[in-house]
Motif scaffolding. Structure first.
Motif, short mmCIF file in Angstrom:
data_model
loop_
_atom_site.label_atom_id
_atom_site.label_comp_id
_atom_site.label_asym_id
_atom_site.label_seq_id
_atom_site.Cartn_x
_atom_site.Cartn_y
_atom_site.Cartn_z
N ARG A 76 0.82 -1.22 0.00
CA ARG A 76 0.00 0.00 0.00
C ARG A 76 0.86 1.27 0.00
O ARG A 76 0.65 2.17 -0.81
N GLU A 77 1.81 1.32 0.95
CA GLU A 77 2.55 2.56 1.19
C GLU A 77 3.66 2.83 0.19
O GLU A 77 3.92 3.97 -0.17
N VAL A 78 4.35 1.80 -0.26
CA VAL A 78 5.48 1.99 -1.17
C VAL A 78 5.06 1.82 -2.62
O VAL A 78 5.40 2.63 -3.48
N LEU A 79 4.31 0.74 -2.90
CA LEU A 79 3.92 0.47 -4.28
C LEU A 79 2.64 1.20 -4.68
O LEU A 79 2.32 1.27 -5.87
N GLY A 80 1.88 1.69 -3.72
CA GLY A 80 0.65 2.42 -4.01
C GLY A 80 -0.48 1.53 -4.50
O GLY A 80 -1.38 1.99 -5.19
N LYS A 81 -0.44 0.24 -4.14
CA LYS A 81 -1.48 -0.70 -4.56
C LYS A 81 -2.48 -0.85 -3.41
O LYS A 81 -2.17 -1.45 -2.38
N ALA A 82 -3.66 -0.28 -3.59
CA ALA A 82 -4.65 -0.23 -2.51
C ALA A 82 -5.37 -1.55 -2.28
O ALA A 82 -5.84 -1.82 -1.19
N HIS A 83 -5.47 -2.38 -3.31
CA HIS A 83 -6.23 -3.63 -3.19
C HIS A 83 -5.31 -4.84 -3.21
O HIS A 83 -4.26 -4.81 -3.85
N ALA A 84 -5.74 -5.88 -2.53
CA ALA A 84 -4.97 -7.13 -2.52
C ALA A 84 -4.95 -7.72 -3.93
O ALA A 84 -5.88 -7.50 -4.72
N PRO A 85 -3.92 -8.49 -4.25
CA PRO A 85 -3.90 -9.15 -5.56
C PRO A 85 -5.03 -10.18 -5.63
O PRO A 85 -5.45 -10.71 -4.61
N TYR A 86 -5.52 -10.40 -6.82
CA TYR A 86 -6.52 -11.46 -6.95
C TYR A 86 -5.84 -12.76 -7.33
O TYR A 86 -4.71 -12.77 -7.83
N VAL A 87 -6.50 -13.85 -7.01
CA VAL A 87 -5.98 -15.17 -7.32
C VAL A 87 -6.61 -15.63 -8.64
O VAL A 87 -7.82 -15.52 -8.82
N ALA A 88 -5.78 -16.10 -9.54
CA ALA A 88 -6.22 -16.56 -10.86
C ALA A 88 -5.88 -18.04 -10.99
O ALA A 88 -4.73 -18.40 -11.18
N VAL A 89 -6.89 -18.88 -10.83
CA VAL A 89 -6.71 -20.33 -10.85
C VAL A 89 -6.89 -20.85 -12.26
O VAL A 89 -7.89 -20.54 -12.91
N LEU A 90 -5.93 -21.63 -12.72
CA LEU A 90 -6.02 -22.29 -14.02
C LEU A 90 -6.34 -23.76 -13.77
O LEU A 90 -5.65 -24.42 -13.00
N SER A 91 -7.42 -24.24 -14.37
CA SER A 91 -7.86 -25.62 -14.10
C SER A 91 -8.46 -26.25 -15.35
O SER A 91 -9.00 -25.56 -16.21
N ARG A 92 -8.40 -27.57 -15.41
CA ARG A 92 -9.10 -28.29 -16.47
C ARG A 92 -10.61 -28.23 -16.23
O ARG A 92 -11.39 -28.52 -17.11
N GLY A 93 -11.00 -27.90 -15.01
CA GLY A 93 -12.41 -27.76 -14.69
C GLY A 93 -12.99 -28.97 -13.98
O GLY A 93 -13.99 -28.87 -13.30
N ASP A 94 -12.34 -30.12 -14.11
CA ASP A 94 -12.84 -31.30 -13.43
C ASP A 94 -12.12 -31.48 -12.10
O ASP A 94 -11.01 -31.01 -11.92
N ASP A 95 -12.77 -32.09 -11.16
CA ASP A 95 -12.16 -32.39 -9.86
C ASP A 95 -11.67 -31.14 -9.14
O ASP A 95 -10.67 -31.16 -8.42
#
Length: 182
Positions: A76-95
């Motif tokens: 927040r203070e040094v990089l100026g990024k106010a929001h948390a990073p989002y998680v991007a899951v890559l999946s085959r979709g099954d299981d």
């Protein structure tokens, strides 16, 4: 100060008796390393998106991607990024482990092959998960999609079989953080 950008791959490795390095499979019995924790915290703190896979979520049922208080403050203070990073899951979709903590809180994008989105939407109904159907469900195309959506800095937390495509020409990794367990 310029904002971090590009693709950062974090991979923990261990030194074999022969002196060569091998990727560590994180899970029960795997050695832990403060250096690995630090590398993950820094990479996650810089990132707009953290990429992981369905395979990792299955192997690490308690994995979370939260930032330590110190890294969150630095973000927040040094990089100026106010929001948390989002998680991007890559999946085959099954299981897909739909009860995994990653799907319980925060903003999550789930990349699945075309045709797998309907089942994922039903399984994850009521959660803050955006499902993206990918014509090419590869790590390279997933990162390109995240960058198209505005992720300037992407942290990749994926095993060797998934991440190896990033090292084919043209190489798509800008930084490699390689904590070594000796």
């Amino acid at each position: 100060m310029s904002r971090p950008s590009g693709v950062v791959h974090v991979a923990a490795v261990g030194e074999r008796e022969s002196g060569t390095l091998a990727a560590l499979r994180i899970g029960p019995g795997c050695p832990t390393s403060a250096t690995d924790r630090f590398a993950l915290d820094v990479a996650r703190g810089r990132a707009d998106a953290i990429v992981t896979t369905g395979r990792i979520l299955r192997a690490e049922p308690s994995l979370t991607h939260g930032l330590s208080p110190a890294v969150d403050a630095w973000r927040r203070e040094v990089l100026g990024k106010a929001h948390a990073p989002y998680v991007a899951v890559l999946s085959r979709g099954d299981d897909l482990p739909v009860d995994h903590p990653v799907f319980q809180r925060g903003r999550v994008l789930l990349g699945v092959p075309v045709g797998a989105g309907s089942a994922a939407r039903r399984a994850l109904a009521g959660r803050s998960v955006e499902i993206v159907e990918l014509a090419d469900p590869s790590l390279v195309s997933w990162i390109a999609e995240l960058q198209r959506r505005g992720a300037e800095s992407v942290c990749v937390e994926a095993g060797p079989s998934t991440a190896c495509s990033l090292y084919e020409e043209p190489i798509r990794v800008d930084e490699l953080l390689l904590p070594i367990y000796e």
